[in-house]
Design a protein around this motif. Sequence first.
Motif, PDB file in Angstrom:
ATOM      1  N   HIS A  52      17.488 -57.040  19.438  1.00  0.00           N
ATOM      2  CA  HIS A  52      16.302 -56.448  20.120  1.00  0.00           C
ATOM      3  C   HIS A  52      15.920 -57.413  20.984  1.00  0.00           C
ATOM      4  O   HIS A  52      14.866 -57.268  22.050  1.00  0.00           O
ATOM      5  CB  HIS A  52      14.961 -56.292  19.266  1.00  0.00           C
ATOM      6  CG  HIS A  52      15.218 -55.342  18.407  1.00  0.00           C
ATOM      7  ND1 HIS A  52      15.404 -53.721  18.731  1.00  0.00           N
ATOM      8  CD2 HIS A  52      15.474 -54.981  16.961  1.00  0.00           C
ATOM      9  CE1 HIS A  52      15.785 -52.976  17.438  1.00  0.00           C
ATOM     10  NE2 HIS A  52      15.683 -53.752  16.648  1.00  0.00           N
ATOM     11  N   LEU A  53      16.663 -58.613  21.454  1.00  0.00           N
ATOM     12  CA  LEU A  53      16.370 -59.482  22.424  1.00  0.00           C
ATOM     13  C   LEU A  53      17.017 -59.232  23.846  1.00  0.00           C
ATOM     14  O   LEU A  53      18.259 -59.003  23.765  1.00  0.00           O
ATOM     15  CB  LEU A  53      16.660 -61.180  22.022  1.00  0.00           C
ATOM     16  CG  LEU A  53      16.392 -62.220  22.783  1.00  0.00           C
ATOM     17  CD1 LEU A  53      14.713 -62.191  23.084  1.00  0.00           C
ATOM     18  CD2 LEU A  53      17.016 -63.540  22.400  1.00  0.00           C
ATOM     19  N   TRP A  54      16.248 -59.353  24.754  1.00  0.00           N
ATOM     20  CA  TRP A  54      16.744 -58.766  26.295  1.00  0.00           C
ATOM     21  C   TRP A  54      16.337 -59.985  27.304  1.00  0.00           C
ATOM     22  O   TRP A  54      15.528 -60.820  26.858  1.00  0.00           O
ATOM     23  CB  TRP A  54      16.356 -57.520  26.598  1.00  0.00           C
ATOM     24  CG  TRP A  54      16.924 -56.500  26.017  1.00  0.00           C
ATOM     25  CD1 TRP A  54      16.560 -56.040  24.513  1.00  0.00           C
ATOM     26  CD2 TRP A  54      17.479 -55.445  26.502  1.00  0.00           C
ATOM     27  NE1 TRP A  54      17.164 -54.925  24.493  1.00  0.00           N
ATOM     28  CE2 TRP A  54      17.832 -54.623  25.342  1.00  0.00           C
ATOM     29  CE3 TRP A  54      18.440 -55.296  27.842  1.00  0.00           C
ATOM     30  CZ2 TRP A  54      18.588 -53.236  25.584  1.00  0.00           C
ATOM     31  CZ3 TRP A  54      19.008 -54.388  27.833  1.00  0.00           C
ATOM     32  CH2 TRP A  54      19.304 -53.330  26.773  1.00  0.00           C
ATOM     33  N   GLU A  55      17.112 -59.944  28.200  1.00  0.00           N
ATOM     34  CA  GLU A  55      16.994 -60.902  29.446  1.00  0.00           C
ATOM     35  C   GLU A  55      16.603 -60.180  30.606  1.00  0.00           C
ATOM     36  O   GLU A  55      17.240 -59.052  30.892  1.00  0.00           O
ATOM     37  CB  GLU A  55      17.998 -61.777  29.422  1.00  0.00           C
ATOM     38  CG  GLU A  55      18.030 -62.548  30.683  1.00  0.00           C
ATOM     39  CD  GLU A  55      19.407 -63.660  30.949  1.00  0.00           C
ATOM     40  OE1 GLU A  55      19.556 -64.713  30.520  1.00  0.00           O
ATOM     41  OE2 GLU A  55      20.578 -62.931  31.466  1.00  0.00           O
ATOM     42  N   ALA A  56      15.878 -60.683  31.560  1.00  0.00           N
ATOM     43  CA  ALA A  56      15.411 -59.941  32.918  1.00  0.00           C
ATOM     44  C   ALA A  56      15.638 -61.022  33.798  1.00  0.00           C
ATOM     45  O   ALA A  56      15.190 -62.115  33.646  1.00  0.00           O
ATOM     46  CB  ALA A  56      14.340 -59.345  32.793  1.00  0.00           C
ATOM     47  N   ARG A  57      16.350 -60.737  35.050  1.00  0.00           N
ATOM     48  CA  ARG A  57      16.331 -61.624  36.080  1.00  0.00           C
ATOM     49  C   ARG A  57      14.834 -61.831  36.696  1.00  0.00           C
ATOM     50  O   ARG A  57      14.397 -60.884  37.417  1.00  0.00           O
ATOM     51  CB  ARG A  57      17.329 -61.415  37.084  1.00  0.00           C
ATOM     52  CG  ARG A  57      18.077 -62.406  37.923  1.00  0.00           C
ATOM     53  CD  ARG A  57      19.252 -61.773  38.593  1.00  0.00           C
ATOM     54  NE  ARG A  57      20.210 -61.339  37.928  1.00  0.00           N
ATOM     55  CZ  ARG A  57      20.872 -60.018  38.196  1.00  0.00           C
ATOM     56  NH1 ARG A  57      20.170 -59.356  38.986  1.00  0.00           N
ATOM     57  NH2 ARG A  57      21.915 -59.814  37.167  1.00  0.00           N
ATOM     58  N   ALA A  58      14.365 -63.241  36.781  1.00  0.00           N
ATOM     59  CA  ALA A  58      13.142 -63.403  37.697  1.00  0.00           C
ATOM     60  C   ALA A  58      13.471 -64.192  39.025  1.00  0.00           C
ATOM     61  O   ALA A  58      12.625 -64.840  39.725  1.00  0.00           O
ATOM     62  CB  ALA A  58      12.110 -64.235  36.801  1.00  0.00           C
ATOM     63  N   GLY A  59      14.761 -63.945  39.451  1.00  0.00           N
ATOM     64  CA  GLY A  59      15.135 -65.005  40.735  1.00  0.00           C
ATOM     65  C   GLY A  59      16.547 -65.632  40.456  1.00  0.00           C
ATOM     66  O   GLY A  59      17.176 -65.018  39.276  1.00  0.00           O
TER      67      GLY A  59
END
Length: 91
Positions: A52-59
Amino acid sequence: MEVVYVPAFLRILKKFDSPIKEGVKAAVGAVIDYYETGHKTPGLGLTQLRGHLWEARAGIRWRVLYVIGENRLTFVLAGSHDDVRHYLKRL
């Protein structure tokens, strides 16, 4: 949808310079918006890392990690690629 920030996430966020902090806040807002409306912002780069661990781009260099739960988003880490790698090693 309930949104939760772990204390470590908030501590890390306070240490960032203003432009990085704004990028992280924008990414968090885009992630929340995606799960509430289904509209994905271009460049958000959502990636499932483990379970359930996700990553999103913040730059270009910065990422936000969050956990998807039953009607809950828990933001756990904001940091660089190296920070994400170290976090995953500790799991």
